[in-house]
Each structure stands twice: as structure tokens, then as C-alpha cells.
Design an enzyme around this catalytic site. Structure first.
Site, PDB file in Angstrom:
ATOM      1  N   HIS A  70      29.417  61.974 -17.009  1.00  0.00           N
ATOM      2  CA  HIS A  70      30.608  62.652 -16.527  1.00  0.00           C
ATOM      3  C   HIS A  70      31.602  63.220 -17.590  1.00  0.00           C
ATOM      4  O   HIS A  70      31.896  64.346 -17.431  1.00  0.00           O
ATOM      5  CB  HIS A  70      31.285  61.720 -15.678  1.00  0.00           C
ATOM      6  CG  HIS A  70      31.962  62.512 -14.460  1.00  0.00           C
ATOM      7  ND1 HIS A  70      32.544  63.776 -14.814  1.00  0.00           N
ATOM      8  CD2 HIS A  70      32.153  61.956 -13.348  1.00  0.00           C
ATOM      9  CE1 HIS A  70      33.060  64.151 -13.704  1.00  0.00           C
ATOM     10  NE2 HIS A  70      32.824  63.127 -12.625  1.00  0.00           N
TER      11      HIS A  70
ATOM     12  N   ASP B  78      17.434  76.519  -5.641  1.00  0.00           N
ATOM     13  CA  ASP B  78      16.131  77.018  -5.167  1.00  0.00           C
ATOM     14  C   ASP B  78      15.480  77.578  -6.332  1.00  0.00           C
ATOM     15  O   ASP B  78      15.755  78.386  -6.877  1.00  0.00           O
ATOM     16  CB  ASP B  78      16.198  78.028  -4.009  1.00  0.00           C
ATOM     17  CG  ASP B  78      14.892  78.539  -3.467  1.00  0.00           C
ATOM     18  OD1 ASP B  78      13.974  78.277  -4.019  1.00  0.00           O
ATOM     19  OD2 ASP B  78      14.953  79.580  -2.871  1.00  0.00           O
TER      20      ASP B  78
END
Length: 460
Positions: free
Chosen positions: A167, A401
Site C-alpha cells: 500500500h 479490459d
């Protein structure tokens, strides 16, 4: 169930990055000890393994390499100085030749079961996301990997892409920019669109704040565990938890909003996000009562979500600012109130006030940060129960995608480890909200009944 087909390293193209250091800010230091973020994208891909290996894998590797050229911290290491914690700040360091672990595997688990919304055993997913890798000891420093990728084939059914990051590397906004770049290059075969749109990350440390904030967050509880023996935590089974996914559609959310504005006319902040989070928070509390886990104890509970501060800084930061630039919104209330008949209204009021206070505060981030430290690191010993939020509906996670269409299903696997929930825009409509939840099996059964019955009876 999982067979590793290949394990390799992916680097940016030679001589495109060189040796670089990216200083980290107190926004990044907040997450020094945070559990790694594990995300998993499932795609339908009803083709053979040879077809995938020959046509898809080379493009994934090439496009990742080009993307790392523009997002070099992803291929870098977090450098910490165990013997000089208080005098030398951690940094993100890239050395020419640094690389990202890339694993290719095949799995014989039931793809259709994994992409379902029903409760599924959590530990099934652990083998599909990569560990960060081992921290390496240097002369006076420890180098901790920041990013790893795993591609898993379910022959004739689908493929999953698992990514893991520390993180400290970045928040959801930056990671979204990285994924947009990677998928664009994978689809188009080039980074020309990325360059033309001027959407490259801004690495300059534009956040202005007093040095005392660095010292404060570098002294957070547990920081001494970042010693020369430290290794990044990993997902390890077996697990007694199951994970399930819930959808709240736009029409239902709007109906609940109207109901809330009638019941709480003075509440200044009501959003789809706060409505969804508050409803889940109250249902989780009620599910603990249902299985006898609360035992009538009137403990305090925290709900923590993160707000993007790029536009709230003075002066505002570019939206492509690289790293972490988020501040916590912390709501606190009593567990017995959450589990009561008015639990949802108490949750939505508490959370709405917390978000409103954080995003509208005009005293500056420096003063806020001292309160954040107390909320994140001072209160946990006094408030054992906590729910956090991974994700945000503002990031369209189903737009990832690579050229085979949008994901069939998305999972934030790391919510198993810290009591968080995932909240994202849904696949079928970005105005619907998808919630991911990980609970012990018995509690999950209770939660499902409470969640569904509340929607039918209270808000119909």
C-alpha cells in the site's frame, strides 16, 4: 489444484528508467505496516492453453514492460533503514535492471463457482494472487518488493489476473491509472495513446507539510517490526471464512436515500456510498448478535473509509499525482446501537457526519493528520472492532479490459485479513454498487438473511 507453468521477471525496456529515487510522504507512511493489497480479475476465455500461451501471454508481458517504463515505482523496492528508523526516511528506489515477479499458472478449480456471488471458501482464492516476494537485506537497508503479477489459466473456461501491491506504493486512484495504461497498451500494442492523452503519472512530490508529520507516522505502533528479519505478510490457508458478493441497484439506493432524508432531515451528507456502507455496517453488527458473538457487550466500533485528497490540497494536486493521497474518515458508535432497530439510521448518521467533517474541513491537512494518527493508531487498543473499506465506486474496476472484454468478476482478496469490505461500481451498471464481504460461514448465513430481509421489509 494449481500448477506453475512459468516464473519470470518483467523489467522496463533497457535504459528507459535508470537509477531513480521517489521520496515518500506522510500519506504513504500511513500504510507502512498495512497488509498487501490482493486483487483478482476473472475473465471468460473459452480457449485452449496452447492458444493462450501463444497469443495472449507474450502480449501481456510486452505491454507490462512498456507500462513499467512509465510507472517505474511498480518495479521498484521500498527501502527502509532498520537501524535508523527515526533519522532516515523510507524511500522508493529503482535500480537499473529491477523487475516485477510474473507468474503463469494453470488451475483446475471450478471457474464458474469462483466467479459466483454465493458464499465460497476464501482460501480457494489465495493461490490465485501472487505474494510480494522476499525482502532482501542490503548493507544498511532492507529492500521490500512493491508489486507482483500472476496470470492463471482455467483451460477452455477463463483466465484470472491477480495483482498484489504494497500500500505504500499507491492508492486506488494511482493503481487505476496504472491498470488503464497497461490495458490500453495491451489492446493497442503501443503507448502512443497514453502519451498523446498526457495521462502519465506526476512523480514530483507536490505535497507541502511540516516534517513533524513524517516523524509522527514513522513512529506508529509496530514500526520496529520493520527490521532485518521482516518479510511481507502473505495470505495463508486454511481459512474458516467464506466470501460473497452483494449488489445494491441504483433504484434501491435512491429509495433508501429518500427514506433517510425523511427520517434524518438535518443530516447534511447523504451519498450512495455512505448509504451502502452504513447498511452493510449495521447488518454486520446484527449478524454478530444473531450468532451470539456480541454477548451483550456494549463495545465501540469504528468504520474507516478513505477520501481522495488530491483536489482538496492547497494548491490542488494533479489527478495523476503518483502515490497515496488519501485521508481516513472514521465513524465511531456503540455496537449495541448498531445492532438495534435503529442501527442503520445510527450508522448512516455517524458515517455521513464523519465523511462530511473530513472532506469539508478547512483547517488544512496538517491539523487533520494529527487526528488521523489518533484515529488509526491511538484508538485500536480501545476500540477492538473495526470495518474498513477497500475500493471506491468512483473507480470503474470493471473497465480493466486487456482486449478480451470486461472482467466477468472482480474480487479484493485481501479483505479476508483485516475486516474490510470492498465497495465498487458493479459490472453491469456503474451506478449500481457491488459489495464484497468475507465472514465466518455461520455469520455469513446470518448476514445474508438480515441483508435481504432488511431490503424487503424496511425500504420496500
Amino acid at each position: 489444484m494449481l500448477t506453475v507453468l512459468e516464473s519470470c521477471r518483467i523489467s522496463p525496456p533497457p535504459a528507459t528508467v535508470g537509477n531513480r529515487i521517489l521520496p515518500i510522504t506522510f500519506f504513504d507512511n500511513i500504510f507502512l505496516l498495512h497488509f498487501p493489497i490482493n486483487q483478482l480479475f476473472f475473465y471468460e476465455f473459452p480457449h485452449s492453453k496452447p492458444h493462450f500461451m501463444q497469443t495472449i501471454v507474450p502480449n501481456l508481458k510486452h505491454s507490462l514492460s512498456i507500462t513499467l517504463q512509465h510507472f517505474f515505482p511498480f518495479t521498484s523496492n521500498l527501502i527502509v533503514f532498520p537501524t535508523n528508523h527515526h533519522s532516515r526516511k523510507p524511500e522508493i528506489r529503482h535500480v537499473e535492471g529491477d523487475s516485477v515477479q510474473f507468474t503463469l499458472a494453470e488451475c483446475d478449480l471450478d471457474f464458474k463457482d469462483l466467479v459466483g456471488y454465493h458464499p465460497r471458501a476464501c482460501d480457494k482464492f489465495y493461490q490465485l494472487v501472487p505474494p510480494l516476494g522476499c525482502a532482501v537485506k542490503g548493507s544498511d537497508f532492507l529492500a521490500i518488493p512493491l508489486f507482483a503479477v500472476q496470470v492463471t489459466i482455467f483451460e477452455n473456461y477463463g483466465v484470472s489476473i491477480g495483482i498484489t501491491n504494497h500500500h505504500v506504493l499507491c492508492d486506488a486512484s494511482t493503481k487505476c491509472d496504472f491498470l488503464k495504461a497497461w490495458t490500453s497498451i495491451a489492446r493497442l500494442g503501443t503507448d502512443e495513446s497514453l502519451l498523446a492523452n498526457r495521462s502519465l503519472p506526476v512523480f514530483k512530490r507536490l505535497v507541502q507539510y511540516p516534517e513533524s508529520l513524517d516523524k509522527m507516522f514513522l513512529n506508529q505502533p509496530g514500526v520496529d517490526t520493520l527490521n532485518f528479519e521482516y518479510q511481507p505478510p502473505q495470505l495463508v490457508g486454511p481459512s474458516f471464512k467464506v466470501r460473497a458478493t452483494f449488489i445494491l441497484i441504483k433504484e434501491k439506493i435512491n429509495m433508501i436515500k429518500k427514506w433517510v432524508t425523511i427520517e434524518l432531515p438535518a443530516l447534511g451528507y447523504v451519498s450512495s456510498f455512505s448509504i451502502v456502507c452504513a447498511y452493510v455496517w449495521s447488518c454486520v453488527a446484527k449478524s454478530r448478535v444473531e450468532i451470539g458473538k456480541m454477548n451483550g457487550q456494549d463495545e465501540l466500533e469504528r468504520f474507516v473509509c478513505l477520501a481522495n485528497f488530491r483536489s482538496r490540497m492547497d494548491p490542488p494536486l494533479p489527478q495523476t499525482y503518483f502515490g497515496n493521497c488519501v485521508g481516513p474518515c472514521v465513524a465511531i458508535t456503540k455496537s449495541t446501537l448498531l445492532a438495534g432497530d435503529k442501527g442503520f439510521l445510527i450508522a448512516v448518521e455517524s458515517l455521513g457526519n464523519a465523511i462530511s467533517k473530513t472532506v469539508k474541513n478547512s483547517d488544512g491537512v496538517s491539523k487533520e493528520a494529527e487526528l488521523w494518527f489518533e484515529m488509526l493508531f491511538g484508538l485500536p487498543a480501545k476500540i477492538p472492532s473495526k470495518i474498513g473499506v477497500a475500493g471506491t465506486p468512483k473507480v470503474k474496476i470493471y473497465d480493466v479490459d486487456f482486449g478480451w472484454g470486461k472482467p466477468t468478476k472482480y474480487e479484493t482478496v485481501s479483505i479476508d485479513c483485516n475486516g474490510s469490505i470492498s465497495v465498487n461500481a458493479s459490472r453491469d451498471s456503474p451506478e449500481d454498487i457491488e459489495i464484497g464481504l468475507s465472514l465466518p460461514a455461520k455469520q455469513m448465513d446470518a448476514f445474508i438473511d438480515i441483508f435481504n430481509n432488511g431490503l424487503e421489509k424496511e425500504f420496500s
